[in-house]
Scaffold this active site. Structure first.
Site, short mmCIF file in Angstrom:
data_model
loop_
_atom_site.label_atom_id
_atom_site.label_comp_id
_atom_site.label_asym_id
_atom_site.label_seq_id
_atom_site.Cartn_x
_atom_site.Cartn_y
_atom_site.Cartn_z
N ARG A 61 -2.44 -8.08 13.25
CA ARG A 61 -3.18 -7.03 12.42
C ARG A 61 -3.82 -7.84 11.32
O ARG A 61 -4.77 -7.41 10.69
CB ARG A 61 -1.83 -6.38 11.66
CG ARG A 61 -1.22 -5.36 12.60
CD ARG A 61 0.26 -5.13 12.30
NE ARG A 61 0.63 -4.50 11.18
CZ ARG A 61 1.55 -4.15 10.79
NH1 ARG A 61 2.75 -4.48 11.26
NH2 ARG A 61 1.74 -3.05 9.66
N LYS B 147 0.90 -1.32 0.10
CA LYS B 147 0.11 0.04 0.02
C LYS B 147 0.84 1.23 -0.02
O LYS B 147 0.60 2.35 -0.77
CB LYS B 147 -0.80 -0.05 1.23
CG LYS B 147 -2.08 0.63 1.23
CD LYS B 147 -3.05 0.12 2.31
CE LYS B 147 -2.44 -0.23 3.55
NZ LYS B 147 -2.22 0.73 4.65
P1 AMP Z 1 -0.40 1.36 8.68
O1 AMP Z 1 0.99 2.25 8.21
O2 AMP Z 1 -1.61 1.80 7.73
O3 AMP Z 1 -0.02 -0.02 8.55
O4 AMP Z 1 -0.77 1.57 10.16
C1 AMP Z 1 0.09 1.29 11.18
C2 AMP Z 1 -0.76 1.37 12.63
O5 AMP Z 1 -1.46 2.28 12.69
C3 AMP Z 1 -2.16 0.15 12.55
O6 AMP Z 1 -1.82 -1.14 12.56
C4 AMP Z 1 -3.29 0.87 13.36
O7 AMP Z 1 -2.42 0.46 14.67
C5 AMP Z 1 -2.66 2.32 13.36
N1 AMP Z 1 -3.77 2.82 12.38
C6 AMP Z 1 -3.56 3.35 11.09
N2 AMP Z 1 -4.60 3.71 10.44
C7 AMP Z 1 -5.70 3.30 11.36
C8 AMP Z 1 -6.91 3.38 11.39
N3 AMP Z 1 -7.66 4.18 10.20
N4 AMP Z 1 -7.89 3.37 12.42
C9 AMP Z 1 -7.24 2.79 13.64
N5 AMP Z 1 -5.68 2.68 13.47
C10 AMP Z 1 -5.10 2.98 12.56
#
Ligand code: AMP
Length: 218
Positions: free
Chosen positions: A171, A13
């Site tokens: 996750r 992503k």
């Molecule tokens: P990512 O970089 O998108 O993989 O996000 C890393 C972490 O940030 C996730 O595993 C969640 O703990 C938190 N996080 C990111 N986006 C969200 C969201 N929309 N809702 C809740 N937690 C989020």
């Protein structure tokens, strides 16, 4: 162009978002990166988010919605935006749909990156990021020229605290349970470009770009 990109941890992503941002010159709004920046700056939001992120759990909806709402209302999103990692629950989706409806920021397309679970562990545990510019590397198939140093800006590379096998399992469960309904919601609306993201990065980007350009032409 208003775009939402979705995909499980390790689907690529962040990498695809970088390409899209460059291609369309639109701001890239990554909820995960916003949280990581708050953690680096030790803000109250960062301290709260860290308790969840370090355990592979989602940050509560209310604070997440508030954070993204404030960002997406900024004037640089008037002429397009790329949203990455939000909405991730149906509660977030409800709030987001209302926001974009009220502010004429409706989505043009939703991209869903599909990857088999067997690819995820290697991608996640091998991932390294640049502290300064956020460029993404992988120690297995996308190494920097000099170990630990970013090719783009010379910044040092680090591993995310949640990029472990144990956190990945949590996750994946959270994704299946909370985020899959969001994808199904957008599939129901007929907006989703499905991409096979198990291929190599250039191939995935090629397929994605072709799909987006088709929409652009209409
Ligand atoms: P990512 O970089 O998108 O993989 O996000 C890393 C972490 O940030 C996730 O595993 C969640 O703990 C938190 N996080 C990111 N986006 C969200 C969201 N929309 N809702 C809740 N937690 C989020």
């Amino acid at each position: 162009m208003n775009i939402l990109i979705m995909g499980i941890a390790g689907s690529g992503k962040g990498t695809m978002a970088e390409f899209i941002k460059e291609h369309y010159k639109i701001p890239h709004i990554s909820s995960g990166e916003m949280f990581r920046e708050s953690i680096r700056n030790k803000t109250p939001l960062g301290l709260l988010a860290k308790q969840y992120i370090d355990h592979g759990l989602l940050v509560p909806d209310d604070v997440t919605i508030q954070m993204v709402r404030d960002r997406i209302m900024q004037p640089d999103c008037d002429h397009g935006y790329l949203l990455d990692g939000f909405p991730r629950t149906m509660i977030q989706t409800g709030a987001f749909e209302k926001l974009i409806d009220d502010t004429n920021r409706e989505l043009d397309k939703v991209i869903n990156l599909n990857v088999g679970f067997e690819h995820l562990e290697k991608r996640i545990t091998g991932r390294r990021l640049c502290k300064d510019c956020g460029s993404i590397y992988n120690i297995h198939n996308h190494r920097p020229k000099v170990e630990g140093v970013c090719d783009v800006c010379g910044g040092s590379l680090y591993q995310r605290s949640d990029d472990t096998t144990q956190q990945l399992e949590i996750r994946i469960k959270e994704y299946e349970h909370l985020t899959k309904p969001v994808i199904d919601f957008y599939i129901g609306k007929g907006d989703v470009i499905q991409i096979d993201a198990s291929k190599e990065v250039p191939e995935v980007w090629n397929e994605l770009k072709t799909n987006l350009e088709e929409i652009d032409d209409h």
